[in-house]
Design a protein around this motif. Structure first.
Motif: not given
Length: 719
Positions: A333-353
Motif C-alpha cells: 500500500x505504501x509503494x502504491x501511494x508513492x506512485x512507485x511500481x511494485x515489484x512483487x516477489x511472493x510466490x502463490x500470493x493472491x494479489x488484493x482485489x
C-alpha cells in the motif's frame, strides 16, 4: 301472492326498529375495527426491527457501553471452514432477492463485549480503530440496512482483523452465538493479519463454518476463488502521511527496497544486486541508532544516512515488495501511494482485489527464485510503459487502498457484482483511471462503435529487400478509394531503401520509416505517422488483393472497429494425441485467426502490442522471427473476448505459408514453430483466448445474378 304481500308489508316496519336498537352497538364495533386497522398499519409501516433496536449508530460504537456476553466453555464451535465453498453452494442468493437498484443490503450486528467464563475478553484489543472505521463506512453507505429481515449479507461486530489479538476458540464461539449465524451462511469476516507463529497460515485460523472471508494474505492454497475476497493489508501511514503529487517519469533510483524484516537470504541477494548495479539500487533497513517508536517507524537508513519513509519511495521507479512471515504486506500500500511500481516477489500470493483489478498494468510479479534476475527483467520494460504503470499504481491506491472505507466498499462491490452479474462493473470501470492514458489514440473498446472520425486508413507495409514486389503492392493499394496514407517499414539495416525518384507515384502521402533492428514486431509499433484510426497491415508480397476486396474489408472494419478484419484465415486445434494445441492452415469450415499479412485493425492495438503484451511474448517473437500475427490475434481476442472476421472468399495468398522463394514460411520448421507459438502464448496468457467462428463477411450482392454495374464491389476474387 299473499305471503309475498305479507313479507313486503312487514319488512319496512322492522328496519327502523333495528337501526334504533343496535345503532350504538354497530357504531362501537365499527370504531373498534377502524382503530385496529389504523394501529396495524402504523405498526407495519413504522420503521422498526426486532434486532435493529440496537443498530450500528454512533452512540453504540463504544465497547465500554456494549452489553457483556459470557461464553460458557461448553458452547459449540463452528467447523474449521469449507474449502469447497462457492457462491452457488455456501451462499443463499435468494436472501438478496431482486431490487431495482441491484444492490445487496448489509446488516451489521450490534456491538457486544464477549468474555469467557472467567470474564477474560476474547480479544486483547477490543474494537480497533481500523475496524470501527470500516463498520462506520459501511453503515454510512447505500449497502447498509438496519432491518435484519431485508439483509442479504451479515457482518459481525467481532473484530478479527488481526489474529494476533484473538483467542481462537473463544472468538469462534462468539461467532456461533450470533442470532443469524446459520453455519456462517451469508456472513462476511474481514481479516488482514492471518495466522501466527510458527507457520503463519495464509488464512484466518478462527473456525468460521461457511462464512465468506475478506482476507489480507491469501495463497493459492487457501483462497476460495469466486467466494473469498483478497483484500490489501491496510497501512496506517495512509491516514497519517500525505505525500505530495509526483508526476510519472524517471526517478533518482531505479530500484528501491525499504522493508525491514526481510529474510536474510533475500537481503543477501539484494546486497549482491546493489554491488553489481551501484547507485541504481537503494537498499534500506531499519535505523539502529534511533529509539523505537512511532517516529522510528517513519525512518529508514542506509550506512548511517537517514531517509524519511514513505517519502523516499517517491524517489524510485520500482519498489521491491518481498514476502515476510505473512504473504500480505502493508508495504504494498505504501509503494502504491508513492506512485512507485511494485515489484512483487511472493510466490502463490493472491494479489488484493485480483478478481477485478488487472495487476499487470500496475506491477511486476517475479518468482522468488528469479530475484537475482530482477534488475535485468525491469530494464527490459520500456520507459513509456513504466510511466503508465506508475500512474496506474497510484490510481489503484487512491481508488481501492487509501482507507478502510475504500477497502470495505470495494469488497462489498465485488460481492455485489457476483450476485447481480448483469449489472456488474466492467473491466474498464474497475481498471481505467479517469484520465486518458494515450492522448493520441482512443480505444475502440470503450467508445460507441461508430465509424472513426479520421477518414480512411493507413496501410503499413513491412519489407526487407523485395523492392519489385513492394512497388507492385504499393501500386495496387493506391487504387483503394479510402487509402489515406501509405507507410513503408524498411526492416533492413544493411541496405538503404531505393531513391525517392524510383518509388511509384501515388495520390496519397508515402512515408518510409527505417528501423534500428530487424524485428517482426516493428510492423506493430505505434508510429507517429499513423494518424488514422484504421490500420491495414500488409506484407510486401500480397499482390493479389484487388482494390474492391481491400475497400470492402475497410468498410467491414468500420462496422466492427474492435475486431481484427482480414483475409487469410487460420485455425487452432487441440491435438488429443499430443496433448497440446496445433496450428492449422488447411481450408476448413472454421476460423479463429486472421493473419496480419493482410488485415485491418484499430491503431490502439499497436500500443497494446508494444507496451502491454503479457510476459516475454514480444521478445520471443522477435527472437524466433515468427508468429507476430498469432500474437496479435491472441492479444485482441484476450482484450475483447471476440473472434476475428474473415472477409471475402479468397484463400490463396503469397504471404505466410506461401510460395515465395525468399519467404520465411518455406523453412521446414515454420509450421512446427507456429504450433509452438500457440502453446507458448496460451501458457503466458494463462488461457486460450482465441474464439472459433464458422462465418465470413462477403458483399451483399456478391453471388447474385445482377449486372456488375449494380454491385458496389464487383471485383471480389473467388479463391
Amino acid at each position: 301472492m299473499y305471503a309475498s304481500g305479507k313479507y313486503t308489508s312487514r319488512g319496512p316496519a322492522l328496519i327502523p326498529r333495528m337501526k334504533t336498537k343496535h345503532r350504538i352497538y354497530y357504531i362501537t364495533l365499527f370504531s373498534v375495527v377502524l382503530l385496529g386497522l389504523i394501529a396495524t398499519g402504523m405498526f407495519q409501516f413504522w420503521p422498526h426491527s426486532i434486532e435493529s433496536a440496537t443498530d450500528w449508530t454512533m452512540d453504540k460504537r463504544s465497547v465500554h457501553d456494549a452489553p457483556l456476553i459470557r461464553l460458557p466453555f461448553s458452547n459449540p464451535i463452528p467447523e474449521r471452514g469449507d474449502l469447497s465453498c462457492r457462491m452457488h453452494t455456501c451462499f443463499d442468493v435468494y436472501r438478496c432477492g431482486y431490487n431495482p437498484k441491484n444492490r445487496i443490503k448489509v446488516y451489521i450486528y450490534p456491538l457486544q463485549k464477549f468474555v469467557d467464563e472467567l470474564g477474560v475478553p476474547i480479544s486483547s484489543t477490543g474494537l480497533s480503530r481500523e475496524y470501527n472505521d470500516l463498520l462506520s463506512a459501511i453503515s454510512d453507505s447505500d449497502f447498509y440496512t438496519d432491518d435484519v429481515t431485508r439483509a442479504c449479507l451479515f457482518i459481525p461486530s467481532v473484530d478479527v482483523l488481526n489474529q494476533n489479538s484473538l483467542r481462537i476458540r473463544e472468538t469462534a464461539q462468539a461467532l456461533a452465538m450470533l442470532p443469524r449465524w446459520d453455519k456462517g451462511m451469508n456472513h462476511l469476516l474481514f481479516n488482514m493479519l492471518p495466522g501466527g507463529p510458527p507457520d503463519y497460515n495464509t488464512a484466518l485460523d478462527v473456525p468460521r463454518d461457511r462464512a465468506l472471508l475478506a482476507g489480507g494474505g491469501f495463497s493459492t492454497w487457501t483462497y476460495r476463488q469466486g467466494y473469498d475476497v483478497s483484500i490489501p493489508v491496510y497501512s496506517p501511514l495512509s491516514a497519517d502521511v500525505e505525500l505530495p503529487e509526483k508526476q510519472p517519469g524517471p526517478r533518482r533510483y531505479f530500484i528501491l527496497s525499504s522493508q525491514t524484516a526481510i529474510h536474510r537470504e533475500y537481503r543477501a541477494e539484494l546486497e549482491r544486486l546493489k554491488e553489481e548495479n551501484g547507485e541504481a539500487l537503494l537498499l534500506l533497513d531499519k535505523c539502529s541508532n534511533l529509539s523505537q517508536g512511532a517516529a522510528s517507524a517513519r525512518k529508514r537508513c542506509y550506512k548511517g544516512q537517514v531517509y524519511d519513509y514513505p517519502q523516499i519511495l517517491q524517489e524510485s521507479s520500482f519498489c521491491v515488495v518481498l514476502r515476510g512471515a505473512r504473504l500480505g504486506q502493508a508495504a504494498l500500500s505504501d509503494v502504491l501511494q508513492a506512485g512507485c511500481v511494485p515489484v512483487i516477489l511472493a510466490d502463490s500470493y493472491i494479489l488484493p482485489f485480483s478478481e477485478v483489478l488487472d495487476w499487470k498494468r500496475a506491477s511486476v510479479v517475479i518468482p522468488e527464485e528469479k530475484l537475482s534476475e530482477m534488475y535485468t527483467i525491469l530494464k527490459s520494460i520500456p520507459h513509456r510503459q513504466v510511466e503508465e504503470m506508475q500512474r496506474q499504481a497510484h490510481w489503484f491506491w487512491q481508488a481501492y487502498f487509501s482507507s478502510m472505507k475504500s477497502i470495505g466498499l470495494t469488497t462489498l462491490q465485488i460481492i455485489n457484482d457476483r450476485i447481480y452479474p448483469y449489472a456488474a462493473r466492467t473491466y474498464e470501470e474497475w481498471n481505467n483511471p479517469p484520465v486518458v492514458k494515450w492522448s493520441s489514440v482512443n480505444s475502440p473498446l470503450f467508445l460507441p462503435l461508430i465509424p472513426p472520425r479520421a477518414p480512411g486508413f493507413t496501410a503499413v507495409v513491412l519489407t526487407y529487400d523485395r523492392v519489385e514486389s513492394l512497388f507492385r503492392v504499393i501500386t495496387e493499394i493506391s487504387k483503394v478509394p479510402s487509402l489515406a496514407k501509405l507507410l513503408v517499414v524498411w526492416n533492413n539495416q544493411n541496405k538503404s531503401p531505393p531513391e525517392e525518384s524510383l518509388w511509384p507515384k501515388i495520390g496519397v502521402p508515402l512515408k518510409v520509416v527505417r528501423t534500428k533492428e530487424n524485428k517482426l514486431s516493428n510492423r506493430f509499433f505505434p508510429y507517429d505517422e499513423i494518424e488514422t484510426e484504421a490500420v491495414l497491415a500488409i506484407d510486401d508480397d500480397i499482390i493479389m488483393l484487388t482494390s474492391d476486396e481491400l475497400q470492402f474489408g475497410y468498410e467491414v472494419w468500420r462496422e466492427f472497429p474492435d475486431r481484427l478484419v482480414g483475409y487469410p484465415g487460420r485455425l487452432h486445434l487441440w491435438d488429443h494425441e499430443m496433448g497440446k494445441w496445433k496450428y492449422e492452415s488447411e481450408w476448413t469450415n472454421e476460423v479463429s485467426m486472421v493473419l496480419t499479412g493482410a488485415a485491418f485493425y484499430h491503431k490502439y492495438f499497436n500500443y497494446l502490442y508494444t507496451y502491454k503484451m503479457p510476459g516475454d511474448i514480444k521478445n520471443w517473437v522477435d527472437a524466433h522471427m515468427n508468429c507476430e500475427d498469432i500474437a496479435m490475434n491472441f492479444l485482441v481476442a484476450n482484450i475483447t473476448g471476440k473472434a476475428p472476421i474473415k472477409v471475402t472468399p479468397r484463400k490463396k495468398f503469397k504471404c505466410p505459408e506461401c510460395t515465395a522463394i525468399d519467404g520465411l514460411s518455406l523453412d521446414q520448421t515454420h509450421m512446427v514453430e507456429r504450433s509452438e507459438c500457440i502453446n507458448k502464448f496460451a501458457s503466458v496468457f494463462g488461457t486460450m483466448p482465441l474464439k472459433v467462428v464458422e462465418h465470413r463477411a462477403d458483399p451483399v450482392l456478391y453471388k447474385d445474378d445482377f449486372p456488375e454495374k449494380l454491385k458496389s464491389f464487383p471485383n471480389i476474387g473467388s479463391l
